[in-house]
Design a protein around this motif. Structure first.
Motif, PDB file in Angstrom:
ATOM      1  N   LEU A  53       0.828  -1.210   0.000  1.00 16.51           N
ATOM      2  CA  LEU A  53       0.000   0.000   0.000  1.00 16.51           C
ATOM      3  C   LEU A  53       0.862   1.259   0.000  1.00 16.51           C
ATOM      4  O   LEU A  53       0.531   2.257  -0.659  1.00 16.51           O
ATOM      5  N   ARG A  57       0.549   4.108  -2.788  1.00 18.28           N
ATOM      6  CA  ARG A  57       0.226   5.491  -2.404  1.00 18.28           C
ATOM      7  C   ARG A  57       1.290   6.448  -2.900  1.00 18.28           C
ATOM      8  O   ARG A  57       0.978   7.557  -3.367  1.00 18.28           O
ATOM      9  N   GLU A  64      -5.693   6.919   0.661  1.00 17.04           N
ATOM     10  CA  GLU A  64      -6.206   6.455   1.956  1.00 17.04           C
ATOM     11  C   GLU A  64      -7.087   7.542   2.550  1.00 17.04           C
ATOM     12  O   GLU A  64      -6.696   8.716   2.602  1.00 17.04           O
ATOM     13  N   TYR A  69      -8.899   2.254   1.866  1.00 23.57           N
ATOM     14  CA  TYR A  69      -8.060   2.467   0.691  1.00 23.57           C
ATOM     15  C   TYR A  69      -8.897   2.320  -0.576  1.00 23.57           C
ATOM     16  O   TYR A  69      -9.789   1.472  -0.668  1.00 23.57           O
TER      17      TYR A  69
END
Length: 252
Positions: A53, A57, A64, A69
């Motif tokens: 993640l 990102r 987020e 998410y």
């Protein structure tokens, strides 16, 4: 609605592909997911999930918000780029619009990706009571006219892999599924009623490209109550529209 596909065991996914696995799960679900939900869908450990993640990102593929998410702005840019570049969508869209006008029902363009049927494009019916398969939505290649038509026209090795995962080898359920797929290929279309979404009738036909493999399927969707007693006419409309798109694909 069909039940979600079972999570893929983390050990079955190469380490280099896990970031793509997380992105694929987010894309399929069509809503923000918590870390716990992502773990359930991917089978990844919490520490591995958070590493993936963080990478997504950093590059803008995931955002987020309040502990959940979702696909980020770069994912949207990729989707827009795909829409512009997709030859299948360009060739199919005019005939999809014509079929929707003729039938007064919704028309979808669906493709197979791994073990999923994914909606690439949709022309909505103008009727107040209508059925649709939202653009971007995916379901397993198992139930419903779209999924069965796609599965029936997969290359033999790809079809066998999906059936192995769904039924195992040598089972009675698999034999029945193979017989149904044979019938679909011979008929040239697949029908379903209420298999994925309650109250929805569907007819799907394959769109054959220059490789003589199905590039996708064209699916007409209608409320079962409205389709009743006019199924034959709706099937004929869909078959003719599918043949028109296939001819266009063969010429390009």
């Amino acid at each position: 609605m069909a039940s979600p596909a079972p999570p893929v065991a983390a050990a079955a996914v190469p380490a280099a592909d896990r970031v793509l696995q997380v992105l694929a799960v987010l894309a399929r679900q069509g809503r923000p997911l918590t870390a716990a939900e992502l773990i359930a869908h991917t089978g990844l450990t919490r520490s591995t999930l958070y590493r993936q993640l963080a990478r997504l990102r950093r590059w803008g593929f995931v955002i987020e918000r309040e502990g959940s998410y979702a696909p980020g702005p770069l994912s949207l840019q990729m989707a827009l780029g795909f829409d512009l570049a997709s030859e299948l969508m360009r060739q199919a869209r005019p005939t999809m619009e014509e079929l929707a006008r003729q039938s007064h029902e919704s028309v979808g363009l669906i493709v197979a990706v791994n073990d999923q049927a994914i909606c690439l494009d949709m022309v909505e019916s103008h009727q107040s009571l209508r059925c649709s398969f939202e653009k971007g939505r995916s379901v397993p290649l198992r139930a419903g006219a779209s999924a069965k038509c796609l599965l029936a026209h997969l290359a033999p090795s790809a079809q066998a892999a999906v059936l192995d995962a769904q039924y195992g080898a040598g089972t009675a359920e698999r034999a029945a599924a193979e017989a149904e797929l044979d019938t679909i290929r011979q008929a040239g279309h697949a029908l379903s009623a209420g298999e994925v979404d309650d109250g929805v009738w569907g007819c799907s036909v394959p769109l054959m490209g220059a490789s003589h493999q199905a590039a996708g399927v064209l699916t007409l969707m209608a409320p079962i109550l409205r389709a009743r007693h006019q199924e034959a006419a709706l099937v004929q409309m869909t078959v003719v529209a599918g043949a028109r798109i296939s001819r266009r694909l063969l010429l390009h």
